[in-house]
Design an enzyme around this catalytic site. Structure first.
Site, PDB file in Angstrom:
ATOM      1  N   ASP A  51      43.619 -21.657  65.286  1.00 46.34           N
ATOM      2  CA  ASP A  51      43.298 -20.264  64.988  1.00 46.34           C
ATOM      3  C   ASP A  51      42.859 -19.482  66.232  1.00 46.34           C
ATOM      4  O   ASP A  51      42.640 -18.277  66.161  1.00 46.34           O
ATOM      5  CB  ASP A  51      42.135 -20.248  63.979  1.00 46.34           C
ATOM      6  CG  ASP A  51      42.485 -19.539  62.690  1.00 46.34           C
ATOM      7  OD1 ASP A  51      43.561 -18.933  62.629  1.00 46.34           O
ATOM      8  OD2 ASP A  51      41.678 -19.579  61.760  1.00 46.34           O
ATOM      9  N   LYS A  99      48.348 -21.265  52.825  1.00 44.56           N
ATOM     10  CA  LYS A  99      48.544 -21.946  54.108  1.00 44.56           C
ATOM     11  C   LYS A  99      49.158 -23.332  53.882  1.00 44.56           C
ATOM     12  O   LYS A  99      50.061 -23.761  54.606  1.00 44.56           O
ATOM     13  CB  LYS A  99      47.213 -22.039  54.870  1.00 44.56           C
ATOM     14  CG  LYS A  99      46.761 -20.685  55.409  1.00 44.56           C
ATOM     15  CD  LYS A  99      45.346 -20.683  55.953  1.00 44.56           C
ATOM     16  CE  LYS A  99      44.958 -19.249  56.338  1.00 44.56           C
ATOM     17  NZ  LYS A  99      43.599 -19.095  56.851  1.00 44.56           N
ATOM     18  N   GLN A 145      38.182 -22.341  57.534  1.00 43.27           N
ATOM     19  CA  GLN A 145      38.389 -21.095  56.798  1.00 43.27           C
ATOM     20  C   GLN A 145      37.093 -20.278  56.808  1.00 43.27           C
ATOM     21  O   GLN A 145      36.021 -20.796  56.499  1.00 43.27           O
ATOM     22  CB  GLN A 145      38.847 -21.418  55.363  1.00 43.27           C
ATOM     23  CG  GLN A 145      39.205 -20.199  54.535  1.00 43.27           C
ATOM     24  CD  GLN A 145      40.436 -19.439  55.036  1.00 43.27           C
ATOM     25  OE1 GLN A 145      41.331 -20.011  55.655  1.00 43.27           O
ATOM     26  NE2 GLN A 145      40.481 -18.156  54.781  1.00 43.27           N
TER      27      GLN A 145
HETATM   28  N1  GUN Z   1      39.559 -15.867  56.700  1.00 44.10           N
HETATM   29  C1  GUN Z   1      40.382 -14.811  56.464  1.00 44.10           C
HETATM   30  N2  GUN Z   1      41.430 -14.841  57.303  1.00 44.10           N
HETATM   31  C2  GUN Z   1      41.282 -15.930  58.088  1.00 44.10           C
HETATM   32  C3  GUN Z   1      42.049 -16.497  59.156  1.00 44.10           C
HETATM   33  O1  GUN Z   1      43.082 -15.985  59.589  1.00 44.10           O
HETATM   34  N3  GUN Z   1      41.539 -17.635  59.706  1.00 44.10           N
HETATM   35  C4  GUN Z   1      40.392 -18.185  59.286  1.00 44.10           C
HETATM   36  N4  GUN Z   1      39.961 -19.292  59.892  1.00 44.10           N
HETATM   37  N5  GUN Z   1      39.651 -17.694  58.308  1.00 44.10           N
HETATM   38  C5  GUN Z   1      40.096 -16.570  57.708  1.00 44.10           C
END
Ligand code: GUN
Length: 270
Positions: A114, A47, A91
């Site tokens: 998100d 990311k 996350q």
């Molecule tokens: N953990 C695995 N995929 C994701 C995601 O797309 N967003 C977040 N916040 N955590 C994750």
């Protein structure tokens, strides 16, 4: 002939587009990472790289797995008030001792890149797709890029998480699909998967979906990622299921890179 849904290619086109069209406004993604989950660290690094590739700043706030949840919430509140921060991402998964819903809902909905706060999930339920969960958006955007409509189709989703299954079910409903959501307590999973025109699996169970579980010409989307005998693999027994499907995503190179592109796209619109 089976078409491979190439998330790697589509995501790089999306990132190029974002880079070309992004306004001069400075954007920064603040990411909260709790604990030392190897996969989470890997995702967070990707990311960071993708954000920086389109000229956005990235800031990591890392906590030990035994950190008090209130300290994490305190940090999120500081980031809510920090004008230099455009978006906040927590996350997942968080440590089991945490109240994940409480932590996510401490993010200001306007910075919820998100789309996982109750507020943004609620908007999605009323057919207002404001900020939508990156993984759910990744699935629908990849299908859109191959002109695959879900209207009138039977979509079967395996997994009912707030990250993928639930928001994705709402998106498909908003687009006129008939949706079945299965999960780990579903009786006779195969009975449901065999009815799918579009099958989405998001469980993290290696090769859960076998050839005999899908009907001929099904569109198969694999959101799962796991390791089997040291090799990265998805929820779908790709080589065998491929023979019966009209379209299928690979792992890696399918939904993974699309999810990160959706994050960057969400951030660019904030
Ligand atoms: N953990 C695995 N995929 C994701 C995601 O797309 N967003 C977040 N916040 N955590 C994750």
């Amino acid at each position: 002939m089976t078409v491979i849904l190439d998330g790697k290619k589509v995501s790089s086109l999306i990132l190029e587009d974002v880079k070309k069209n992004i306004s001069n406004k400075k954007r920064k993604l603040a990411t909260i990472l709790v604990g030392d989950n190897y996969a989470s660290e890997l995702y967070v690094n990707i990311k960071k790289k993708r954000c920086e590739s389109v000229g956005m700043d990235f800031e990591l706030h890392k906590f030990n797995s035994d950190e008090n949840q209130d300290k994490v919430i305190e940090q999120i509140k500081k980031l809510n008030d920090d004008e230099s921060v455009t978006g906040i991402l927590v996350q997942l998964p968080l440590p089991i001792s945490y109240d994940t819903r409480k932590v996510l809902d401490s993010i200001s909905p306007t910075k919820d890149v998100d789309g996982l706060t109750s507020s943004n999930l609620g908007l999605l339920m009323s057919n207002k797709e404001t900020i939508v969960s990156c993984t759910a958006k990744a699935v629908i955007t990849l299908l859109d890029n191959y002109n695959i409509s879900s209207e009138g189709k039977h979509v079967v989703i395996i997994g009912h998480s707030f990250l993928v299954g639930r928001p994705l079910a709402e998106i498909f409903l908003n687009r006129g699909a008939t949706v079945t959501v299965c999960h780990d307590r579903t009786n006779d999973l195969e009975k449901h998967t065999q009815l799918a025109d579009i099958l989405v699996s998001a469980t993290g169970v290696s090769h859960l979906i076998k050839k005999e579980m899908v009907k001929q010409n099904t569109i198969v989307v694999d959101v799962g990622i796991s390791k089997k005998n040291g090799k990265l693999c998805g929820d779908v027994d790709f080589e065998n299921v491929k023979e019966k499907s009209s379209f299928i995503t690979p792992v890696p190179g399918g939904i993974g890179p699309m999810t990160v592109a959706m994050l960057v796209e969400n951030l660019s619109s904030m």
